[in-house]
Design a protein around this motif. Sequence first.
Motif, mmCIF file in Angstrom:
data_model
loop_
_atom_site.group_PDB
_atom_site.id
_atom_site.type_symbol
_atom_site.label_atom_id
_atom_site.label_comp_id
_atom_site.label_asym_id
_atom_site.label_seq_id
_atom_site.Cartn_x
_atom_site.Cartn_y
_atom_site.Cartn_z
ATOM 1 N N UNK A 104 0.850 -1.194 0.000
ATOM 2 C CA UNK A 104 0.000 0.000 0.000
ATOM 3 C C UNK A 104 0.886 1.245 0.000
ATOM 4 N N UNK A 105 0.307 2.386 -0.296
ATOM 5 C CA UNK A 105 1.030 3.658 -0.273
ATOM 6 C C UNK A 105 1.597 3.932 1.118
ATOM 7 N N UNK A 106 0.832 3.609 2.159
ATOM 8 C CA UNK A 106 1.278 3.856 3.535
ATOM 9 C C UNK A 106 2.533 3.055 3.870
ATOM 10 N N UNK A 107 2.582 1.811 3.439
ATOM 11 C CA UNK A 107 3.768 0.989 3.682
ATOM 12 C C UNK A 107 4.940 1.508 2.864
ATOM 13 N N UNK A 108 4.709 1.864 1.610
ATOM 14 C CA UNK A 108 5.782 2.373 0.752
ATOM 15 C C UNK A 108 6.446 3.607 1.351
ATOM 16 N N UNK A 109 5.677 4.458 2.011
ATOM 17 C CA UNK A 109 6.224 5.680 2.597
ATOM 18 C C UNK A 109 7.191 5.393 3.735
ATOM 19 N N UNK A 110 7.129 4.193 4.318
ATOM 20 C CA UNK A 110 7.976 3.863 5.476
ATOM 21 C C UNK A 110 8.982 2.761 5.199
ATOM 22 N N UNK A 111 8.977 2.208 4.012
ATOM 23 C CA UNK A 111 9.691 0.966 3.730
ATOM 24 C C UNK A 111 11.198 1.024 3.995
ATOM 25 N N UNK A 112 11.820 2.190 3.862
ATOM 26 C CA UNK A 112 13.257 2.301 4.071
ATOM 27 C C UNK A 112 13.622 2.751 5.487
ATOM 28 N N UNK A 113 12.642 2.905 6.367
ATOM 29 C CA UNK A 113 12.913 3.305 7.749
ATOM 30 C C UNK A 113 13.532 2.143 8.520
ATOM 31 N N UNK A 114 14.596 2.425 9.287
ATOM 32 C CA UNK A 114 15.157 1.365 10.136
ATOM 33 C C UNK A 114 14.112 0.856 11.128
ATOM 34 N N UNK A 115 14.073 -0.437 11.281
ATOM 35 C CA UNK A 115 13.207 -1.147 12.228
ATOM 36 C C UNK A 115 11.735 -1.158 11.834
ATOM 37 N N UNK A 116 11.379 -0.623 10.660
ATOM 38 C CA UNK A 116 10.000 -0.751 10.187
ATOM 39 C C UNK A 116 9.859 -2.105 9.515
ATOM 40 N N UNK A 117 8.863 -2.858 9.915
ATOM 41 C CA UNK A 117 8.605 -4.155 9.303
ATOM 42 C C UNK A 117 7.114 -4.425 9.290
ATOM 43 N N UNK A 118 6.698 -5.211 8.325
ATOM 44 C CA UNK A 118 5.305 -5.652 8.276
ATOM 45 C C UNK A 118 5.201 -7.101 8.754
ATOM 46 N N UNK A 134 5.373 -10.310 11.425
ATOM 47 C CA UNK A 134 4.969 -10.486 12.826
ATOM 48 C C UNK A 134 6.164 -10.332 13.765
ATOM 49 N N UNK A 135 5.896 -9.938 14.994
ATOM 50 C CA UNK A 135 6.942 -9.774 16.010
ATOM 51 C C UNK A 135 7.777 -11.053 16.102
ATOM 52 N N UNK A 136 9.090 -10.875 16.093
ATOM 53 C CA UNK A 136 9.984 -12.019 16.199
ATOM 54 C C UNK A 136 10.366 -12.644 14.872
ATOM 55 N N UNK A 137 9.879 -12.089 13.761
ATOM 56 C CA UNK A 137 10.157 -12.663 12.440
ATOM 57 C C UNK A 137 10.922 -11.707 11.531
ATOM 58 N N UNK A 138 11.733 -10.870 12.117
ATOM 59 C CA UNK A 138 12.538 -9.951 11.318
ATOM 60 C C UNK A 138 12.740 -8.647 12.043
ATOM 61 N N UNK A 139 13.851 -7.980 11.730
ATOM 62 C CA UNK A 139 14.204 -6.759 12.437
ATOM 63 C C UNK A 139 13.744 -5.489 11.733
ATOM 64 N N UNK A 140 13.418 -5.583 10.446
ATOM 65 C CA UNK A 140 13.079 -4.385 9.704
ATOM 66 C C UNK A 140 14.293 -3.591 9.286
ATOM 67 N N UNK A 141 15.436 -4.264 9.188
ATOM 68 C CA UNK A 141 16.660 -3.568 8.805
ATOM 69 C C UNK A 141 17.071 -3.810 7.358
ATOM 70 N N UNK A 142 16.547 -4.836 6.708
ATOM 71 C CA UNK A 142 16.992 -5.214 5.372
ATOM 72 C C UNK A 142 16.918 -4.103 4.343
ATOM 73 N N UNK A 143 15.765 -3.487 4.186
ATOM 74 C CA UNK A 143 15.625 -2.434 3.176
ATOM 75 C C UNK A 143 16.277 -1.132 3.621
#
Length: 114
Positions: free
Chosen positions: A56-70, A72-81
């Motif tokens: 979605x547009x909302x996710x795209x706006x945050x996709x490169x933020x450190x620690x942002x992930x879609x 579930x908790x415990x299944x990734x840090x949100x650091x890759x992108x």
Amino acid sequence: MMNLGTNAGLVMPHGGCLSIQLDAIEVDATFAAQHANIRLGPAARITVRDTGVGMSREIQERIFEPFFTTRPHGHGTGLGLAVVHGIVRDSGGAITLYSEPGRGSTFTIVLPVV
């Protein structure tokens, strides 16, 4: 490339297609004006496209933020992108994203030739 490929695999849980394309381009004034970090001249363009769930547009706006992930908790840090974005930026390049829900995502990376 590994971070983009890993993310693509995760958004295609029932299979799909991941394509990676590389081509040589010339960064012109128009492109450089839209991407403050990049310089004019020869560049390599890497296009990574998947047929996953899209964003979605909302996710795209945050996709490169450190620690942002879609995920579930415990299944990734949100650091890759965020790491991908940082490497591209620190290399004098630019990264863009095009995505639509249900239609996959396309990341385009432009890096100066050195």
